[in-house]
Enzyme design. Structure first.
Site, PDB file in Angstrom:
ATOM      1  N   GLY A  16      49.382  52.082  33.909  1.00 17.84           N
ATOM      2  CA  GLY A  16      49.918  51.190  32.891  1.00 17.84           C
ATOM      3  C   GLY A  16      48.913  50.712  31.869  1.00 17.84           C
ATOM      4  O   GLY A  16      49.109  49.662  31.253  1.00 17.84           O
ATOM      5  N   GLU A  24      42.317  49.492  44.268  1.00 21.80           N
ATOM      6  CA  GLU A  24      41.790  49.613  45.627  1.00 21.80           C
ATOM      7  C   GLU A  24      42.272  48.503  46.556  1.00 21.80           C
ATOM      8  O   GLU A  24      42.690  48.780  47.694  1.00 21.80           O
ATOM      9  CB  GLU A  24      40.267  49.638  45.597  1.00 21.80           C
ATOM     10  CG  GLU A  24      39.645  51.016  45.506  1.00 21.80           C
ATOM     11  CD  GLU A  24      39.740  51.622  44.122  1.00 21.80           C
ATOM     12  OE1 GLU A  24      39.460  52.814  43.964  1.00 21.80           O
ATOM     13  OE2 GLU A  24      40.115  50.895  43.174  1.00 21.80           O
ATOM     14  N   ALA A  64      40.419  39.258  34.209  1.00 26.12           N
ATOM     15  CA  ALA A  64      41.144  40.098  35.166  1.00 26.12           C
ATOM     16  C   ALA A  64      40.180  40.837  36.080  1.00 26.12           C
ATOM     17  O   ALA A  64      39.076  41.211  35.675  1.00 26.12           O
ATOM     18  CB  ALA A  64      42.015  41.112  34.426  1.00 26.12           C
ATOM     19  N   LYS A  65      40.595  41.050  37.322  1.00 27.74           N
ATOM     20  CA  LYS A  65      39.917  41.949  38.246  1.00 27.74           C
ATOM     21  C   LYS A  65      40.855  43.120  38.534  1.00 27.74           C
ATOM     22  O   LYS A  65      42.057  43.041  38.302  1.00 27.74           O
ATOM     23  CB  LYS A  65      39.578  41.237  39.554  1.00 27.74           C
ATOM     24  CG  LYS A  65      38.687  40.005  39.410  1.00 27.74           C
ATOM     25  CD  LYS A  65      38.487  39.336  40.762  1.00 27.74           C
ATOM     26  CE  LYS A  65      37.747  38.017  40.659  1.00 27.74           C
ATOM     27  NZ  LYS A  65      37.628  37.326  41.966  1.00 27.74           N
ATOM     28  N   GLY A  66      40.303  44.196  39.064  1.00 32.71           N
ATOM     29  CA  GLY A  66      41.125  45.367  39.344  1.00 32.71           C
ATOM     30  C   GLY A  66      41.929  45.219  40.618  1.00 32.71           C
ATOM     31  O   GLY A  66      41.547  44.495  41.533  1.00 32.71           O
TER      32      GLY A  66
END
Length: 766
Positions: free
Chosen positions: A496, A726, A721-723
């Site tokens: 996205g 994972e 933001a963080k990912g």
């Protein structure tokens, strides 16, 4: 604010540019926005959704150039062999054959960190590349493969990591089967002292299997030469990495290689590495003077383009009677395949819980099998399963609730670097997840549920990085009609990215999403951005978008001040219009400003700030699983998963949940069914298709509840933001394993937890 110099390389309109970009260090406060135009955090449908579901999206395989030829690869039938001769005479005569390359007629191009070559006469696994044929059609290329006569000297082989570690094992490489010649070790404190202080000591061994990526879209490249310049359409997670590797392999300037990737049907880490097939296709295209497509079939996907290494982990965990961890040790080994990779899995063990005395020792082992590659949280999934399993067993021996035990050993600082976290809300995740799953329903006595079908609830924690990183750039073009084009050298791998970038720009510029176009996946157009792996993309690229958008607002305000002949401080920006705070008649729209400036387009270039020094940046989370175990058949059904996570600021709630749904389903596959199976007598992989390699389907999807306990982490970037890629998968197998134990009262120490293992464990329990 401190600043860092970040060196960046990127293309703009085909020109290779090297830039020294001065970027601020640290995140600062989130950029101000009009609350009425707020779109960040909302469940916005993907901008590319219609193209994908309608079939109009052009994937790499859909690229069909005039004169396109097709290549296929001949692969080693042996686990370990040397090529003694190769004869392509008959294959060259086959109808439609245009060219054949192999180690005798192309230069030796180093591969696998200089441990092998593009075509190496020393073959180290079933599937290693022997030759490549290009023909008018794919069928003709396949037919020609069967006519290539190859002489092989078969060599002793080993396909089991434990066997490969023995002194008398066949050597995969001359330096021995231990990658680097020695283990990777880590220690802090004094393990023996911590062990002596313990009231409870638990020692257990856990094992995990080799998992194969198996994305829906196979690996594929289309290449075309125009003079001495090469264009590569590639299914990749790293367009700039492919550009540089191809350029280095062919002896070209990087500016002569253009890589394009617009859509992807999955990669999960397997497409982070440039494939040999891409370089082979380029060599063949140059040889025949025509564009070439090369696409792997499903068998090749299961043999040659990576996997998650297996593991054997021997853990010792010691604790005092009050529940405090006093000592922990982790010894492990895993098979990386025939070429360098990594099987380490102790990082969660070292970092997520407070413990002063920790030691780890890890071996990455060569065997005669396909090479390992990063696979959605490499090492963390294996290590978290083992760690979270043994922690439940320690808690039980102490008579403590597993969740209380984890809270007791919550770490407030990074355990390896001894740094504070920019943010950490793991305790909040425990509380929210426990409420959602109904933790109070968990069996206090594991296995005490009556009847054939037994229910259990388990929990597991996760730690990942997910901070993002510079350099990452974004060009923002504001057109006279008020539309915006965002251009970045990142790639959307199905997560996205097109949409979240547009949301950030739309919110800051206060314009509708449908007026924003996002251009990604082209090294000749977009400024450099990092690869899309390790949950890097959103936290790396969206701050650059935000920076570019904020610069554009400032540029418009400055221009409006000159046009209206008023101080800039007396102007306000709202919904794409600039007004004077004291005189409502003095206002200008974006379109009017550009017209009066006699500009068709305004440009800004945004960059991603450097991460702040003196902090550890991590994502955290806890997943709770409820399972039902059929004690007659051994079947495990995951009923519900609650994912409660600290992942910074959510950008798009819909795509965020998509990531968690996909990661959890992938975690279910690793926990219960996925496994590469090899024949130890021949070294052949037996699970080379989607019939034999069992993967979860939508029928295996449980109820999933996603809870985000975090807000923007303002220390790391202007977006915060963080990912999430994972973190979505890391704790799932561990939570399921603990739920299975809670249901049946017997611990399964190896994955996948297939019905035969469950029945065997129940039988041994009696």
């Amino acid at each position: 604010m401190a600043r860092k110099i970040i060196k960046s390389k990127y293309f703009v309109e085909e020109d290779f540019v090297e830039v020294l970009a001065e970027v601020p260090e640290g995140g600062g406060s989130p950029l101000p926005v009009n609350e009425e135009m707020k779109v960040i955090g909302q469940p916005v449908a993907r901008l590319d959704g219609y193209a994908k579901v309608s079939g109009t999206a052009r994937y790499t395989f859909d690229i069909n150039l005039p004169g396109l030829a097709h290549a296929r690869t001949l692969r080693s039938p042996y686990a370990h062999a040397r090529i003694t001769s190769i004869d392509t005479t008959e294959a060259d005569k086959m109808p439609g054959v245009l060219g054949i390359i192999h180690h005798q007629n192309v230069e030796q191009i180093p591969w696998y960190n200089n441990t092998s070559f593009l075509f190496d006469p020393h073959l180290r696994y079933v599937g290693d590349e022997v030759a490549c044929v290009v023909a008018e059609t794919e069928a003709m290329a396949v037919a020609a493969l069967g006519q290539i006569k190859v002489g092989y000297e078969e060599l002793p082989f080993v396909v089991d990591a434990a066997a490969a570690m023995k002194e008398d094992a066949p050597a995969v490489h001359e330096g021995g089967n231990i990658q680097g010649g020695k283990p990777s070790v880590y220690a802090r404190g004094d393990f023996e002292t911590g062990l002596a202080e313990a009231d409870v000591v638990v020692e257990e061994t856990f094992a995990t299997q080799v998992e194969v990526h198996n994305p829906t879209e196979v690996h594929c490249s289309v290449v075309n030469w125009e003079g001495d310049r090469l264009t590569v359409w590639d299914s990749t997670q790293a367009i700039f990495s492919v550009r540089d590797t191809v350029a280095d392999s062919l002896g070209l300037p990087a500016s002569h290689v253009r890589v394009i990737k617009k859509y992807m049907g999955g990669g999960f880490g397997s497409k982070l590495t440039t494939g040999k097939y891409t370089v082979m296709a380029a060599l063949l295209a140059r040889k025949i003077g025509r564009p070439v497509r090369i696409a792997l079939d499903r068998e090749e996907m299961n043999l040659a383009v990576g996997n998650r290494p297996d593991s054997v982990q021997k853990l010792t965990v010691a604790a005092r009677k009050d529940g405090t961890l006093s000592a922990m040790s982790h010894w492990s080994f895993g098979a990386v395949g025939a070429y360098p990779s990594g099987a380490a899995c102790s990082w969660p063990f070292r970092t997520i819980y407070q413990c002063a005395n920790v030691k780890t020792e890890e071996y990455s082992v060569f065997i005669n099998a396909g090479p390992g590659r990063p696979f959605r949280a490499p090492g963390h999934v294996q290590g978290t399963f083992a760690l979270e399993s043994i922690l439940d067993d320690v808690a039980e021996k102490l008579g403590l609730d597993p969740l209380d035990f984890r809270r007791k050993n919550h770490a407030t600082t990074d355990q390896v670097m001894n740094l504070p976290y920019t943010s950490k809300k793991l305790l909040e995740a425990y509380d929210a997840g426990a409420r959602a799953i109904g933790w109070e329903r968990r069996r206090q006595v594991p296995g005490s549920d009556l009847g054939r079908f037994k229910r259990g609830i388990g929990v597991a924690s996760q730690i990942w990085w997910g901070a993002g990183t510079p350099p990452a750039g974004c060009i923002l073009k504001l057109n006279r009609d008020g539309s915006v084009r965002l251009i970045a050298g990142t790639q959307d791998i199905g997560t996205g990215t097109y949409t979240v970038m547009a949301q950030v720009a739309a919110e800051i510029l206060e314009i509708p999403l449908d007026r924003i176009q996002v251009i990604l996946g082209d090294t000749a157009v977009g400024p450099y951005c990092p690869l899309s792996g390790g949950s890097l993309t959103t936290p790396s690229v969206t701050p650059a978008v935000a920076d570019a958008a904020q610069q554009m607002k400032e540029k418009l305000l400055s221009a409006a001040a000159a046009i209206l002949e008023v101080p800039q401080g007396e102007l306000e920006y709202s919904r794409g219009e600039i007004r004077h705070t004291g005189d409502a008649a003095k206002k200008k729209t974006i379109t009017e400003i550009l017209r009066e400036m006699r500009e068709q387009t305004l440009l800004t270039f945004g960059t991603r700030n450097a991460n702040p020094e003196g902090y550890a940046i991590n994502s955290f989370g806890a997943q709770f699983a409820e399972v039902e175990v059929d004690t007659l058949t051994g079947h495990v059904q995951v009923v519900k998963v609650v994912a409660a996570h600290d992942i910074g600021r959510p950008i798009n709630r819909m795509t965020l949940e998509n990531q968690f749904h996909g990661g959890i389903l992938q975690g279910i596959g690793f926990a219960l069914m996925e496994e590469r199976v090899m024949d130890p007598q021949t070294g052949k992989v037996l699970t080379v298709n989607l019939h034999d390699y069992k993967m979860p389907t939508i029928m295996d999807m449980p109820e999933i509840e996603v809870i985000v306990v975090s807000e923007a982490d303002t220390k790391i970037s202007n977006v915060g933001a963080k990912g999430v890629g994972e973190p979505a998968m890391i704790p799932t197998p561990g939570a399921i394993a603990n739920a299975v134990y809670n249901a049946i009262g017997v611990r399964l120490h190896s994955l996948p937890m297939t019905p035969d293992k469950v029945l065997r464990a129940l039988a041994e329990k009696g």
